[in-house]
Design a protein around this motif. Structure first.
Motif, PDB file in Angstrom:
ATOM      1  N   VAL A 294       0.853  -1.199   0.000  1.00  0.00           N
ATOM      2  CA  VAL A 294       0.000   0.000   0.000  1.00  0.00           C
ATOM      3  C   VAL A 294       0.888   1.249   0.000  1.00  0.00           C
ATOM      4  CG1 VAL A 294      -1.671   1.340   1.327  1.00  0.00           C
ATOM      5  CG2 VAL A 294      -1.970  -1.128   1.098  1.00  0.00           C
TER       6      VAL A 294
ATOM      7  N   TRP B 292      -4.414  -1.190  -3.337  1.00  0.00           N
ATOM      8  CA  TRP B 292      -5.490  -0.318  -2.844  1.00  0.00           C
ATOM      9  C   TRP B 292      -6.252  -1.077  -1.765  1.00  0.00           C
ATOM     10  CZ3 TRP B 292      -8.283   3.823  -6.025  1.00  0.00           C
ATOM     11  CH2 TRP B 292      -7.442   4.379  -7.006  1.00  0.00           C
ATOM     12  N   ILE B 293      -6.720  -0.332  -0.765  1.00  0.00           N
ATOM     13  CA  ILE B 293      -7.482  -0.953   0.324  1.00  0.00           C
ATOM     14  C   ILE B 293      -8.979  -0.837   0.052  1.00  0.00           C
ATOM     15  CG2 ILE B 293      -8.046  -0.779   2.775  1.00  0.00           C
ATOM     16  CD1 ILE B 293      -5.262   0.251   3.278  1.00  0.00           C
ATOM     17  N   ASP B 294      -9.692  -1.927   0.331  1.00  0.00           N
ATOM     18  CA  ASP B 294     -11.149  -1.904   0.254  1.00  0.00           C
ATOM     19  C   ASP B 294     -11.712  -2.216   1.639  1.00  0.00           C
ATOM     20  OD1 ASP B 294     -13.826  -2.109  -0.407  1.00  0.00           O
ATOM     21  OD2 ASP B 294     -13.632  -4.146  -1.196  1.00  0.00           O
ATOM     22  N   LEU B 295     -12.380  -1.235   2.242  1.00  0.00           N
ATOM     23  CA  LEU B 295     -12.903  -1.415   3.607  1.00  0.00           C
ATOM     24  C   LEU B 295     -14.372  -1.822   3.616  1.00  0.00           C
ATOM     25  CD1 LEU B 295     -11.344   1.710   5.387  1.00  0.00           C
ATOM     26  CD2 LEU B 295     -10.567  -0.651   5.495  1.00  0.00           C
ATOM     27  N   GLN B 296     -14.952  -2.028   2.433  1.00  0.00           N
ATOM     28  CA  GLN B 296     -16.394  -2.286   2.414  1.00  0.00           C
ATOM     29  C   GLN B 296     -16.769  -3.752   2.262  1.00  0.00           C
ATOM     30  OE1 GLN B 296     -18.763   0.556   0.123  1.00  0.00           O
ATOM     31  NE2 GLN B 296     -17.065   2.004   0.253  1.00  0.00           N
TER      32      GLN B 296
ATOM     33  N   TYR C  48      -6.406  -4.762  -3.074  1.00  0.00           N
ATOM     34  CA  TYR C  48      -6.511  -4.947  -4.522  1.00  0.00           C
ATOM     35  C   TYR C  48      -5.237  -4.481  -5.225  1.00  0.00           C
ATOM     36  CZ  TYR C  48     -11.448  -6.208  -4.793  1.00  0.00           C
ATOM     37  OH  TYR C  48     -12.636  -6.861  -4.715  1.00  0.00           O
TER      38      TYR C  48
ATOM     39  N   PRO D   1     -12.075  -1.011  -4.327  1.00  0.00           N
ATOM     40  CA  PRO D   1     -11.431  -0.035  -3.432  1.00  0.00           C
ATOM     41  C   PRO D   1     -11.580   1.424  -3.871  1.00  0.00           C
ATOM     42  CG  PRO D   1      -9.779  -1.323  -4.595  1.00  0.00           C
ATOM     43  CD  PRO D   1     -11.095  -1.956  -4.899  1.00  0.00           C
ATOM     44  N   PHE D   2     -12.088   1.634  -5.081  1.00  0.00           N
ATOM     45  CA  PHE D   2     -12.322   3.004  -5.536  1.00  0.00           C
ATOM     46  C   PHE D   2     -13.316   3.706  -4.601  1.00  0.00           C
ATOM     47  CE2 PHE D   2     -14.254   5.901  -8.970  1.00  0.00           C
ATOM     48  CZ  PHE D   2     -13.171   6.767  -8.975  1.00  0.00           C
TER      49      PHE D   2
ATOM     50  N   THR E  34     -13.421   3.324  -1.341  1.00  0.00           N
ATOM     51  CA  THR E  34     -12.823   3.535  -0.016  1.00  0.00           C
ATOM     52  C   THR E  34     -11.719   4.568  -0.185  1.00  0.00           C
ATOM     53  OG1 THR E  34     -13.230   1.254   0.723  1.00  0.00           O
ATOM     54  CG2 THR E  34     -11.438   2.439   1.805  1.00  0.00           C
TER      55      THR E  34
ATOM     56  N   GLN F 140      -8.402   6.167  -0.101  1.00  0.00           N
ATOM     57  CA  GLN F 140      -7.111   5.493   0.049  1.00  0.00           C
ATOM     58  C   GLN F 140      -6.172   6.236   1.002  1.00  0.00           C
ATOM     59  OE1 GLN F 140      -6.409   2.360  -1.256  1.00  0.00           O
ATOM     60  NE2 GLN F 140      -8.623   2.570  -1.539  1.00  0.00           N
ATOM     61  N   PRO F 141      -5.456   5.490   1.850  1.00  0.00           N
ATOM     62  CA  PRO F 141      -4.562   6.133   2.818  1.00  0.00           C
ATOM     63  C   PRO F 141      -3.252   6.647   2.197  1.00  0.00           C
ATOM     64  CG  PRO F 141      -4.484   3.749   3.055  1.00  0.00           C
ATOM     65  CD  PRO F 141      -5.543   4.038   2.037  1.00  0.00           C
ATOM     66  N   HIS F 142      -2.789   5.967   1.153  1.00  0.00           N
ATOM     67  CA  HIS F 142      -1.497   6.356   0.559  1.00  0.00           C
ATOM     68  C   HIS F 142      -1.696   7.643  -0.257  1.00  0.00           C
ATOM     69  CE1 HIS F 142       2.453   6.023  -1.122  1.00  0.00           C
ATOM     70  NE2 HIS F 142       1.999   5.900  -2.349  1.00  0.00           N
TER      71      HIS F 142
ATOM     72  N   THR G 144      -1.691   7.462  -4.165  1.00  0.00           N
ATOM     73  CA  THR G 144      -2.837   6.695  -4.650  1.00  0.00           C
ATOM     74  C   THR G 144      -4.119   7.501  -4.462  1.00  0.00           C
ATOM     75  OG1 THR G 144      -1.676   4.694  -3.959  1.00  0.00           O
ATOM     76  CG2 THR G 144      -4.000   4.454  -4.482  1.00  0.00           C
TER      77      THR G 144
ATOM     78  N   GLN H 126      -6.938   8.702  -7.043  1.00  0.00           N
ATOM     79  CA  GLN H 126      -8.325   8.313  -6.806  1.00  0.00           C
ATOM     80  C   GLN H 126      -9.245   9.539  -6.855  1.00  0.00           C
ATOM     81  OE1 GLN H 126      -9.087   7.107  -2.796  1.00  0.00           O
ATOM     82  NE2 GLN H 126     -10.906   5.922  -3.347  1.00  0.00           N
TER      83      GLN H 126
END
Lengths: 259, 177
Positions: free
Chosen positions: A219, A225-229, A237, B16-17, B19, B21-23, B26, B30
Motif C-alpha cells: 500500500v 489499494w485498500i477496500d474497507l467495504q 486490490y 477499493p475506488f 474507499t 485510500q490512505p497512501h 494513490t 483516486q
C-alpha cells in the motif's frame, strides 16, 4: 640404522620438484593458449555468423534467443558492447530500442497500475505501439526480459519481479519487492486481483503479522489499494492485475529509431 | 431520475475506488478520477444539483453490482476539491446541497452570451424560462439549466456589464448588451 638425508639429496629433490612445476606451468600455458585460440576462432565464427544472419536475428525472436545463448556461453555480451563489431551489427541497439519502449509503456500506464505491469500486458501494449509491420511485431518475452534487465543500471527504479511459472512483472517505481511481495502478487493474480490476511493464511500459511507487514508495504508503495467495504475483512486490490485495467487503451505510438 | 448510458471508467467497477485510500499518491489519483467522473456523470445526466444526503440514489455514488458506496464525508471532501476549481459550490452551510458546474460559471456565461449575440437578441428582455427552455435554445448545452445555476451565470455577465437581471413581480428576465 637409517641414514639421515644429506644436503645433496634435499637439493636434488628440490630441483626435481621445480622441474615438475615448470613442466606443469608449461602444459597449463599451452592449454590456456589453445583454449584462447579456440575461443578466438569461435568468436570470429560467431561474429561471422552474426553478420551473415543479421536480419534473421533481428526478425526472428527464437533465433535471437539462441544467438544470445551462444554469446553468453563464451562470455560475449552483445548488449554491453556499444563499440566495434557488435555495434555495427546493431544487436545492442535493438535491445536499447526495446528498453526505451518498455520505459514508455511503463510511464504511460503508471497512473493506472501504480508502476507495476505484467510482462504479458507490457508485451501486448508495446507491440501495439510499435505498429503494423511484421518485424515490429515479433518481440518475444525473452527479448523484453533481456531489455528490462538492462534497465536495472538506472538503479532501483526498474526491476523485474519473478512470479514463478515463467511469469514476470516489471516494476517501474523505486522500492524493493521481496519474495513475500512476489508471492502476494502471485496469489492476487489467481484471485481476481485481490487478497486478504486470511486468504494468505489459508493459501500460504502465513502468520497475520507477516501478511500485514507485506500488505502495508505494498500500500505504501502505491501498488495496492485498500477496500474497507467487504463485510468480512479488509481486502487489498492490485490494480495492475485487475482485468479491466489490462484492457484499457493507452495512447502510445513509437517512432522507430532503427530499420 | 432517468438513467442514461454512462461510459463508466474502469475504476467504477474496482471495489477499493469506493474507499478513500490512505497512501497520498494513490489517493491523489483516486480523487482526480472521482472528480472527472462526477463532472462527466453530471454532464451526461444534466444533473445540476446533488444532495449528498440522497447520494445513494445516484448510481454514481452507489455501484450495486459490486455492492460498494461512497461515504457521505468522502463525497463532501471530493466535492470540496471540485469547488477549488470552480466546478462545484455548496449551497447550504451544512454542505449537503451542492451545485455542480461541469462548465465553470464563467464558461457557461460566455456560452450563453455567445448564443444571445449570435441570435441577435441583445437589448431585448428575455425571460429566464425562454432563455433555457425556449425552442430556440433547444440544441444548446445550457438548455434545461437549473434556475439557481442560471442566475449565478447571469450574475457573472452582470459583473462584466454584459447583461442585467430584471425581476418584476413573478417574472424573472434578463437583458443582454
Amino acid at each position: 640404522m637409517r641414514r639421515r638425508a644429506g644436503v645433496g639429496a634435499i637439493q636434488k629433490h628440490k630441483l626435481e620438484q621445480e622441474k615438475y612445476k615448470d613442466k606443469g606451468n608449461e602444459i597449463q600455458e599451452n592449454q590456456f593458449e589453445q583454449m584462447t585460440k579456440q575461443l578466438e576462432v569461435f568468436k570470429v565464427n560467431l561474429e561471422e555468423f552474426a553478420s551473415k544472419h543479421k536480419n534473421e536475428i533481428r526478425k526472428n525472436p527464437e533465433f535471437r534467443r539462441q544467438f544470445q545463448e551462444m554469446c553468453a556461453s563464451i562470455g560475449v555480451d552483445p548488449l554491453s558492447s556499444g563499440k566495434g563489431f557488435w555495434s555495427v551489427l546493431g544487436i545492442g541497439d535493438f535491445y536499447y530500442e526495446i528498453a526505451i519502449q518498455i520505459v514508455e509503456v511503463c510511464l504511460a500506464t503508471n497512473d493506472k497500475n501504480g508502476g507495476l505491469i505484467g510482462l504479458d500486458e507490457l508485451r501486448t501494449r508495446l507491440i501495439k505501439a510499435r505498429g503494423q509491420s511484421k518485424q515490429h511485431q515479433e518481440i518475444s518475452k525473452d527479448d523484453l526480459l533481456r531489455a528490462a534487465q538492462k534497465l536495472k543500471i538506472f538503479g532501483s527504479g526498474f526491476n523485474v519481479v519473478p512470479m514463478g511459472k515463467g511469469k514476470y512483472m516489471v516494476q517501474s517505481v523505486p522500492g524493493e519487492l521481496s519474495m513475500d511481495h512476489s508471492a502476494i502478487l502471485q496469489q492476487a493474480e489467481k484471485n481476481q486481483a485481490f487478497i486478504s490476511v486470511s486468504y494468505l493464511r489459508r493459501e500460504l500459511n502465513w502468520e497475520i503479522e507477516r501478511s500485514q507487514k507485506a500488505l502495508d508495504h505494498m500500500v505504501d508503495q502505491g501498488l495496492a489499494w485498500i477496500d474497507l467495504q467487504n463485510p468480512q475483512e479488509r481486502l487489498y486490490y492490485i490494480p495492475s492485475l485487475f482485468a479491466p485495467v489490462l484492457m484499457l487503451p493507452v495512447n502510445l505510438f513509437f517512432i522507430h529509431y532503427l530499420i | 431520475m432517468s438513467e442514461v448510458e454512462i461510459d463508466w471508467p474502469w475504476q467504477y467497477s474496482f471495489p477499493p475506488f469506493f474507499t478513500l485510500q490512505p497512501h497520498p499518491e494513490t489517493r491523489h489519483k483516486q480523487v482526480a478520477a472521482w472528480k472527472s467522473l462526477i463532472l462527466a456523470y453530471c454532464q451526461k445526466t444534466k444533473t445540476y444539483i446533488i444532495d449528498v444526503r440522497e447520494a445513494t440514489q445516484f448510481s454514481l455514488f452507489n455501484n450495486s453490482a459490486i455492492n460498494r458506496k461512497l461515504e457521505h464525508n468522502v463525497i463532501v471532501s471530493i466535492l470540496s476539491e471540485l469547488q477549488k476549481t470552480g466546478n462545484a459550490a455548496a449551497v447550504d452551510k451544512a454542505k449537503n446541497r451542492w451545485e455542480i458546474y461541469w462548465h465553470t460559471l464563467e464558461e457557461w456565461a460566455s456560452m450563453i452570451y455567445e448564443y444571445v449575440s449570435n441570435s441577435g437578441m441583445q437589448n431585448t428582455v428575455l425571460t429566464l424560462y425562454e432563455l433555457v427552455h425556449g425552442e430556440n435554445s433547444n440544441g444548446e448545452e445550457f438548455n434545461g439549466m437549473q434556475q439557481e445555476v442560471l442566475l449565478k451565470v447571469l450574475k457573472v455577465l452582470e459583473r462584466e456589464r454584459k447583461c442585467e437581471v430584471i425581476v418584476e413581480d413573478d417574472m424573472q428576465g434578463a437583458k443582454f448588451f
